[in-house]
Motif scaffolding. Structure first.
Motif, PDB file in Angstrom:
ATOM      1  N   LYS A   1       0.839  -1.208   0.000  1.00 40.20           N
ATOM      2  CA  LYS A   1       0.000   0.000   0.000  1.00 40.20           C
ATOM      3  C   LYS A   1       0.869   1.252   0.000  1.00 40.20           C
ATOM      4  O   LYS A   1       0.606   2.205  -0.735  1.00 40.20           O
ATOM      5  CB  LYS A   1      -0.922   0.019   1.218  1.00 40.20           C
ATOM      6  CG  LYS A   1      -2.062  -0.962   1.132  1.00 40.20           C
ATOM      7  CD  LYS A   1      -2.931  -0.903   2.372  1.00 40.20           C
ATOM      8  CE  LYS A   1      -4.026  -1.949   2.338  1.00 40.20           C
ATOM      9  NZ  LYS A   1      -4.843  -1.931   3.561  1.00 40.20           N
ATOM     10  N   GLN A   2       1.901   1.254   0.824  1.00 31.45           N
ATOM     11  CA  GLN A   2       2.811   2.403   0.876  1.00 31.45           C
ATOM     12  C   GLN A   2       3.533   2.589  -0.455  1.00 31.45           C
ATOM     13  O   GLN A   2       3.741   3.717  -0.899  1.00 31.45           O
ATOM     14  CB  GLN A   2       3.827   2.229   2.007  1.00 31.45           C
ATOM     15  CG  GLN A   2       3.233   2.352   3.388  1.00 31.45           C
ATOM     16  CD  GLN A   2       4.251   2.051   4.479  1.00 31.45           C
ATOM     17  OE1 GLN A   2       5.391   1.713   4.221  1.00 31.45           O
ATOM     18  NE2 GLN A   2       3.809   2.184   5.726  1.00 31.45           N
ATOM     19  N   GLU A   3       3.916   1.486  -1.088  1.00 32.81           N
ATOM     20  CA  GLU A   3       4.604   1.555  -2.380  1.00 32.81           C
ATOM     21  C   GLU A   3       3.688   2.180  -3.431  1.00 32.81           C
ATOM     22  O   GLU A   3       4.121   3.038  -4.204  1.00 32.81           O
ATOM     23  CB  GLU A   3       5.034   0.152  -2.806  1.00 32.81           C
ATOM     24  CG  GLU A   3       5.814   0.121  -4.101  1.00 32.81           C
ATOM     25  CD  GLU A   3       6.244  -1.283  -4.493  1.00 32.81           C
ATOM     26  OE1 GLU A   3       6.982  -1.407  -5.477  1.00 32.81           O
ATOM     27  OE2 GLU A   3       5.826  -2.256  -3.833  1.00 32.81           O
ATOM     28  N   GLU A   4       2.422   1.773  -3.462  1.00 26.90           N
ATOM     29  CA  GLU A   4       1.470   2.352  -4.412  1.00 26.90           C
ATOM     30  C   GLU A   4       1.271   3.834  -4.148  1.00 26.90           C
ATOM     31  O   GLU A   4       1.224   4.644  -5.076  1.00 26.90           O
ATOM     32  CB  GLU A   4       0.129   1.613  -4.345  1.00 26.90           C
ATOM     33  CG  GLU A   4       0.175   0.214  -4.917  1.00 26.90           C
ATOM     34  CD  GLU A   4       0.610   0.184  -6.378  1.00 26.90           C
ATOM     35  OE1 GLU A   4       0.136   1.022  -7.160  1.00 26.90           O
ATOM     36  OE2 GLU A   4       1.439  -0.683  -6.722  1.00 26.90           O
ATOM     37  N   LYS A   5       1.157   4.194  -2.888  1.00 31.65           N
ATOM     38  CA  LYS A   5       0.985   5.610  -2.527  1.00 31.65           C
ATOM     39  C   LYS A   5       2.219   6.407  -2.930  1.00 31.65           C
ATOM     40  O   LYS A   5       2.115   7.529  -3.445  1.00 31.65           O
ATOM     41  CB  LYS A   5       0.731   5.747  -1.026  1.00 31.65           C
ATOM     42  CG  LYS A   5       0.414   7.156  -0.591  1.00 31.65           C
ATOM     43  CD  LYS A   5       0.078   7.229   0.887  1.00 31.65           C
ATOM     44  CE  LYS A   5      -0.233   8.664   1.289  1.00 31.65           C
ATOM     45  NZ  LYS A   5      -0.544   8.772   2.719  1.00 31.65           N
TER      46      LYS A   5
ATOM     47  N   LYS B   1       4.321   5.679  -5.388  1.00 29.00           N
ATOM     48  CA  LYS B   1       4.320   5.805  -6.847  1.00 29.00           C
ATOM     49  C   LYS B   1       3.397   6.934  -7.278  1.00 29.00           C
ATOM     50  O   LYS B   1       3.754   7.747  -8.138  1.00 29.00           O
ATOM     51  CB  LYS B   1       3.880   4.494  -7.500  1.00 29.00           C
ATOM     52  CG  LYS B   1       4.924   3.410  -7.498  1.00 29.00           C
ATOM     53  CD  LYS B   1       4.382   2.143  -8.150  1.00 29.00           C
ATOM     54  CE  LYS B   1       5.381   1.002  -8.075  1.00 29.00           C
ATOM     55  NZ  LYS B   1       4.833  -0.235  -8.665  1.00 29.00           N
ATOM     56  N   LYS B   2       2.214   6.977  -6.686  1.00 26.99           N
ATOM     57  CA  LYS B   2       1.236   8.012  -7.029  1.00 26.99           C
ATOM     58  C   LYS B   2       1.787   9.395  -6.684  1.00 26.99           C
ATOM     59  O   LYS B   2       1.716  10.326  -7.495  1.00 26.99           O
ATOM     60  CB  LYS B   2      -0.069   7.756  -6.279  1.00 26.99           C
ATOM     61  CG  LYS B   2      -1.175   8.728  -6.618  1.00 26.99           C
ATOM     62  CD  LYS B   2      -2.442   8.402  -5.840  1.00 26.99           C
ATOM     63  CE  LYS B   2      -3.508   9.445  -6.119  1.00 26.99           C
ATOM     64  NZ  LYS B   2      -4.720   9.213  -5.321  1.00 26.99           N
ATOM     65  N   THR B   3       2.340   9.518  -5.516  1.00 28.10           N
ATOM     66  CA  THR B   3       2.898  10.800  -5.079  1.00 28.10           C
ATOM     67  C   THR B   3       4.071  11.208  -5.968  1.00 28.10           C
ATOM     68  O   THR B   3       4.208  12.381  -6.326  1.00 28.10           O
ATOM     69  CB  THR B   3       3.357  10.701  -3.607  1.00 28.10           C
ATOM     70  OG1 THR B   3       2.247  10.304  -2.804  1.00 28.10           O
ATOM     71  CG2 THR B   3       3.889  12.025  -3.101  1.00 28.10           C
ATOM     72  N   THR B   4       4.902  10.240  -6.356  1.00 32.86           N
ATOM     73  CA  THR B   4       6.044  10.528  -7.229  1.00 32.86           C
ATOM     74  C   THR B   4       5.568  11.016  -8.589  1.00 32.86           C
ATOM     75  O   THR B   4       6.125  11.977  -9.143  1.00 32.86           O
ATOM     76  CB  THR B   4       6.924   9.274  -7.383  1.00 32.86           C
ATOM     77  OG1 THR B   4       7.381   8.871  -6.096  1.00 32.86           O
ATOM     78  CG2 THR B   4       8.123   9.544  -8.262  1.00 32.86           C
ATOM     79  N   ASN B   5       4.534  10.375  -9.135  1.00 32.93           N
ATOM     80  CA  ASN B   5       3.986  10.820 -10.419  1.00 32.93           C
ATOM     81  C   ASN B   5       3.416  12.227 -10.328  1.00 32.93           C
ATOM     82  O   ASN B   5       3.611  13.054 -11.224  1.00 32.93           O
ATOM     83  CB  ASN B   5       2.918   9.840 -10.911  1.00 32.93           C
ATOM     84  CG  ASN B   5       3.512   8.525 -11.367  1.00 32.93           C
ATOM     85  OD1 ASN B   5       4.677   8.466 -11.743  1.00 32.93           O
ATOM     86  ND2 ASN B   5       2.724   7.478 -11.336  1.00 32.93           N
ATOM     87  N   GLU B   6       2.700  12.517  -9.238  1.00 32.37           N
ATOM     88  CA  GLU B   6       2.153  13.861  -9.039  1.00 32.37           C
ATOM     89  C   GLU B   6       3.280  14.886  -8.910  1.00 32.37           C
ATOM     90  O   GLU B   6       3.192  15.992  -9.455  1.00 32.37           O
ATOM     91  CB  GLU B   6       1.258  13.894  -7.798  1.00 32.37           C
ATOM     92  CG  GLU B   6      -0.042  13.131  -7.965  1.00 32.37           C
ATOM     93  CD  GLU B   6      -0.835  13.019  -6.674  1.00 32.37           C
ATOM     94  OE1 GLU B   6      -0.393  13.546  -5.633  1.00 32.37           O
ATOM     95  OE2 GLU B   6      -1.906  12.386  -6.709  1.00 32.37           O
TER      96      GLU B   6
ATOM     97  N   LYS C   1       4.709  15.635 -12.344  1.00 31.69           N
ATOM     98  CA  LYS C   1       3.837  16.567 -13.076  1.00 31.69           C
ATOM     99  C   LYS C   1       4.029  17.992 -12.563  1.00 31.69           C
ATOM    100  O   LYS C   1       4.140  18.938 -13.343  1.00 31.69           O
ATOM    101  CB  LYS C   1       2.366  16.160 -12.913  1.00 31.69           C
ATOM    102  CG  LYS C   1       1.984  14.922 -13.684  1.00 31.69           C
ATOM    103  CD  LYS C   1       0.525  14.569 -13.435  1.00 31.69           C
ATOM    104  CE  LYS C   1       0.141  13.250 -14.075  1.00 31.69           C
ATOM    105  NZ  LYS C   1      -1.253  12.875 -13.763  1.00 31.69           N
TER     106      LYS C   1
END
Length: 138
Positions: A59-63, A65-70, A73
């Protein structure tokens, strides 16, 4: 004479030895089972903790990844804004340079007019007729 204990026979000695061996084997097996159970319980707890933590880490890894992508951008947007700012500053610099050139030209014109007026006044005092050179230029 006193009564004495009967002398052990070979079969009773062998029977005692077999019973002692069986008891020792049972005690050893129980000891190993106890140690194994204790180690097994500890290992099971650790395995369960690893399994539970694995889900949390995923779950932390997915979060992350999402934060890194944001963040990527946002970084691109900020880079674009910085480029626009640099272009704006370049334009301001160009405008300032142009303004300085115009100011220098105006100073030259002003100085030329001042010199022409002085020449006109000097000629006018001497009595020269024909009007001002300045008026003839315009």
């Amino acid at each position: 004479m006193s009564a004495s204990a009967p002398a052990p026979t070979a079969s009773s000695t062998a029977s005692n030895h077999t019973q002692e061996t069986t008891e020792a084997r049972a005690a050893f097996t129980a000891s190993l089972t106890s140690v194994g159970t204790n180690l097994d319980a500890d290992m099971r707890l650790r395995a369960q903790a690893l399994h539970d933590n694995s889900a949390a880490i995923n779950k932390q890894e997915e979060k992350l990844k999402k934060t890194t992508n944001e963040l990527a951008k946002q970084s691109k947007e900020l880079e674009k804004l910085a480029d626009q700012g640099r272009e704006g500053l370049k334009e301001v610099g160009d405008l300032q340079n142009w303004a300085e050139l115009i100011e220098r030209d105006l100073l030259v014109v002003e100085e030329s007019l001042r010199l022409a007026e002085e020449e006109d006044e000097r000629c006018g005092r001497v009595g020269r007729k024909g009007g001002s050179k300045l008026r003839r230029w315009f």
